[in-house]
Design an enzyme around this catalytic site. Structure first.
Site, PDB file in Angstrom:
ATOM      1  N   GLY A  46       0.817  -1.200   0.043  1.00 11.85           N
ATOM      2  CA  GLY A  46       0.037  -0.083   0.013  1.00 11.85           C
ATOM      3  C   GLY A  46       0.915   1.361   0.039  1.00 11.85           C
ATOM      4  O   GLY A  46       2.082   1.061   0.298  1.00 11.85           O
ATOM      5  N   GLN A  51       2.933   9.826   1.817  1.00 11.63           N
ATOM      6  CA  GLN A  51       4.054   9.433   1.976  1.00 11.63           C
ATOM      7  C   GLN A  51       4.943   9.918   0.967  1.00 11.63           C
ATOM      8  O   GLN A  51       6.216   9.722   0.964  1.00 11.63           O
ATOM      9  CB  GLN A  51       4.088   7.915   1.945  1.00 11.63           C
ATOM     10  CG  GLN A  51       3.265   7.225   3.134  1.00 11.63           C
ATOM     11  CD  GLN A  51       3.229   5.923   3.133  1.00 11.63           C
ATOM     12  OE1 GLN A  51       2.126   5.378   2.582  1.00 11.63           O
ATOM     13  NE2 GLN A  51       4.155   5.077   3.634  1.00 11.63           N
ATOM     14  N   CYS A  91       5.573  -0.243   7.484  1.00  8.38           N
ATOM     15  CA  CYS A  91       5.251   1.134   6.825  1.00  8.38           C
ATOM     16  C   CYS A  91       6.692   1.424   6.033  1.00  8.38           C
ATOM     17  O   CYS A  91       7.672   1.301   6.550  1.00  8.38           O
ATOM     18  CB  CYS A  91       4.945   2.060   7.660  1.00  8.38           C
ATOM     19  SG  CYS A  91       4.397   3.550   7.081  1.00  8.38           S
ATOM     20  N   LEU A  92       6.348   1.782   4.844  1.00 11.10           N
ATOM     21  CA  LEU A  92       7.316   2.166   3.945  1.00 11.10           C
ATOM     22  C   LEU A  92       8.163   3.537   4.223  1.00 11.10           C
ATOM     23  O   LEU A  92       9.252   3.724   3.993  1.00 11.10           O
ATOM     24  CB  LEU A  92       6.955   2.221   2.366  1.00 11.10           C
ATOM     25  CG  LEU A  92       6.340   0.825   1.890  1.00 11.10           C
ATOM     26  CD1 LEU A  92       6.004   1.194   0.554  1.00 11.10           C
ATOM     27  CD2 LEU A  92       7.402  -0.105   1.835  1.00 11.10           C
ATOM     28  N   HIS A 133      -4.842   1.656   7.503  1.00  8.89           N
ATOM     29  CA  HIS A 133      -3.570   2.126   7.754  1.00  8.89           C
ATOM     30  C   HIS A 133      -3.194   3.355   6.769  1.00  8.89           C
ATOM     31  O   HIS A 133      -2.692   4.406   7.235  1.00  8.89           O
ATOM     32  CB  HIS A 133      -2.603   0.910   7.640  1.00  8.89           C
ATOM     33  CG  HIS A 133      -0.974   1.442   7.577  1.00  8.89           C
ATOM     34  ND1 HIS A 133       0.128   0.896   8.464  1.00  8.89           N
ATOM     35  CD2 HIS A 133      -0.160   2.098   6.532  1.00  8.89           C
ATOM     36  CE1 HIS A 133       1.119   1.283   8.000  1.00  8.89           C
ATOM     37  NE2 HIS A 133       0.881   2.261   7.136  1.00  8.89           N
ATOM     38  N   GLU A 134      -3.552   3.108   5.319  1.00 13.19           N
ATOM     39  CA  GLU A 134      -3.473   4.149   4.501  1.00 13.19           C
ATOM     40  C   GLU A 134      -4.273   5.356   4.806  1.00 13.19           C
ATOM     41  O   GLU A 134      -3.929   6.336   4.670  1.00 13.19           O
ATOM     42  CB  GLU A 134      -3.595   3.513   2.955  1.00 13.19           C
ATOM     43  CG  GLU A 134      -2.667   2.324   2.512  1.00 13.19           C
ATOM     44  CD  GLU A 134      -1.186   2.367   2.956  1.00 13.19           C
ATOM     45  OE1 GLU A 134      -0.693   3.768   2.813  1.00 13.19           O
ATOM     46  OE2 GLU A 134      -0.498   1.496   3.145  1.00 13.19           O
ATOM     47  N   HIS A 137      -2.661   7.514   6.957  1.00 14.27           N
ATOM     48  CA  HIS A 137      -1.859   8.450   6.379  1.00 14.27           C
ATOM     49  C   HIS A 137      -2.441   9.833   5.821  1.00 14.27           C
ATOM     50  O   HIS A 137      -2.009  10.769   6.277  1.00 14.27           O
ATOM     51  CB  HIS A 137      -1.238   7.828   5.472  1.00 14.27           C
ATOM     52  CG  HIS A 137       0.065   6.892   5.943  1.00 14.27           C
ATOM     53  ND1 HIS A 137       1.236   7.179   6.468  1.00 14.27           N
ATOM     54  CD2 HIS A 137       0.388   5.440   5.391  1.00 14.27           C
ATOM     55  CE1 HIS A 137       2.124   6.363   6.765  1.00 14.27           C
ATOM     56  NE2 HIS A 137       1.558   5.216   6.302  1.00 14.27           N
TER      57      HIS A 137
HETATM   58  O1  K1U Z   1       3.914   2.114   3.857  1.00 14.91           O
HETATM   59  C1  K1U Z   1       2.755   1.696   3.703  1.00 14.91           C
HETATM   60  O2  K1U Z   1       1.631   2.323   4.040  1.00 14.91           O
HETATM   61  C2  K1U Z   1       2.406   0.637   3.155  1.00 14.91           C
HETATM   62  C3  K1U Z   1       2.580  -0.777   4.170  1.00 14.91           C
HETATM   63  C4  K1U Z   1       1.046  -1.112   4.238  1.00 14.91           C
HETATM   64  C5  K1U Z   1       0.887  -2.230   5.323  1.00 14.91           C
HETATM   65  C6  K1U Z   1       1.279  -3.414   5.281  1.00 14.91           C
HETATM   66  C7  K1U Z   1       1.089  -4.283   6.462  1.00 14.91           C
HETATM   67  C8  K1U Z   1       0.095  -4.053   7.413  1.00 14.91           C
HETATM   68  C9  K1U Z   1      -0.432  -2.527   7.311  1.00 14.91           C
HETATM   69  C10 K1U Z   1       0.038  -1.686   6.457  1.00 14.91           C
HETATM   70  C11 K1U Z   1       3.505  -1.790   3.617  1.00 14.91           C
HETATM   71  O3  K1U Z   1       3.417  -2.106   2.627  1.00 14.91           O
HETATM   72  S1  K1U Z   1       4.677  -2.228   4.816  1.00 14.91           S
HETATM   73  C12 K1U Z   1       5.468  -3.503   4.017  1.00 14.91           C
HETATM   74  C13 K1U Z   1       4.875  -5.028   3.513  1.00 14.91           C
HETATM   75  O4  K1U Z   1       5.025  -5.213   2.330  1.00 14.91           O
HETATM   76  C14 K1U Z   1       4.168  -5.714   4.411  1.00 14.91           C
HETATM   77  C15 K1U Z   1       4.394  -5.767   6.130  1.00 14.91           C
HETATM   78  C16 K1U Z   1       3.813  -6.387   6.889  1.00 14.91           C
HETATM   79  C17 K1U Z   1       2.926  -7.544   6.306  1.00 14.91           C
HETATM   80  C18 K1U Z   1       2.590  -7.428   5.007  1.00 14.91           C
HETATM   81  C19 K1U Z   1       3.235  -6.629   4.078  1.00 14.91           C
HETATM   82 ZN    ZN Z   2       2.358   3.571   6.081  1.00 15.19          ZN
END
Ligand code: K1U
Ligand code: ZN
Length: 167
Positions: A46, A51, A91-92, A133-134, A137
């Site tokens: 996401g 961001q 979170c990225l 989560h998004e 943001h």
């Molecule tokens: O930065 C962001 O908002 C993107 C975030 C989205 C997210 C993933 C998992 C849980 C909540 C929010 C990410 O993509 S984090 C990196 C990722 O690929 C990931 C991390 C944990 C579980 C699954 C994927």
């Molecule tokens: Zn995030």
């Protein structure tokens, strides 16, 4: 298409509230396409426009197994949410940090798509977590804000140290 730089926590720009998109035009479509490319390159599922330092209400998401089915949410609105579940989040904007956050188990969201058409989606599991989560943001909220003050301070210190070391 272009890769966009991702803001790193605790950058104060991550705390800005995004404003609604007034017209889904080619600029917004280009933003969404660049966000999808950026999300894929960073191996995320996401990304919110906040961001990438664009304070408009745009989200991209791809929780599909092959990462080839991205969804674009413009001006997303939470219609309803149900239940609760604890899931480990990342979170990225906070690379390398993962922690547990309690959110709704299911969420229904209404938004405009890439063509400006209204749609509704019922999300559950990782998709619901990621969407909520998004959407946080866009309100200027980062998942770290749900953690204890002690953990927040530790994460801030770690991220600032890392930023100094990579200068
Ligand atoms: O930065 C962001 O908002 C993107 C975030 C989205 C997210 C993933 C998992 C849980 C909540 C929010 C990410 O993509 S984090 C990196 C990722 O690929 C990931 C991390 C944990 C579980 C699954 C994927
Ligand atoms: Zn995030």
């Amino acid at each position: 298409m272009a890769l966009l730089p991702i803001l790193r926590y605790p950058d104060p720009r991550l705390y800005k509230r995004a404003t609604p998109v007034t017209e889904v035009d080619d600029n917004i479509r280009a933003l969404a396409d660049n966000m999808i490319e950026t999300m894929r390159a960073a191996h995320g599922v996401g990304l919110a426009a906040t961001q990438v330092d664009v304070h408009l209400r745009v989200i991209v998401l791809d929780v599909s197994d092959d990462q080839q089915h991205p969804l674009v949410f413009i001006n997303p609105v939470l219609v309803s949410e149900e239940g609760s579940c604890e899931r480990e989040e990342g979170c990225l904007s906070v690379p390398g940090i993962y922690d547990w956050v309690v959110r709704a188990e299911r969420a229904e969201v209404e938004a405009l798509d890439r063509e400006g058409r209204s749609f509704r989606i019922k999300a559950e599991g990782l998709m619901a977590t990621c969407l909520l989560h998004e959407m946080d943001h866009l309100e200027g909220k980062v998942f770290v804000d749900y953690l204890s003050p002690l953990k927040q301070n530790r994460i801030k210190t770690k991220m600032r140290k890392r930023a100094r070391e990579t200068l």
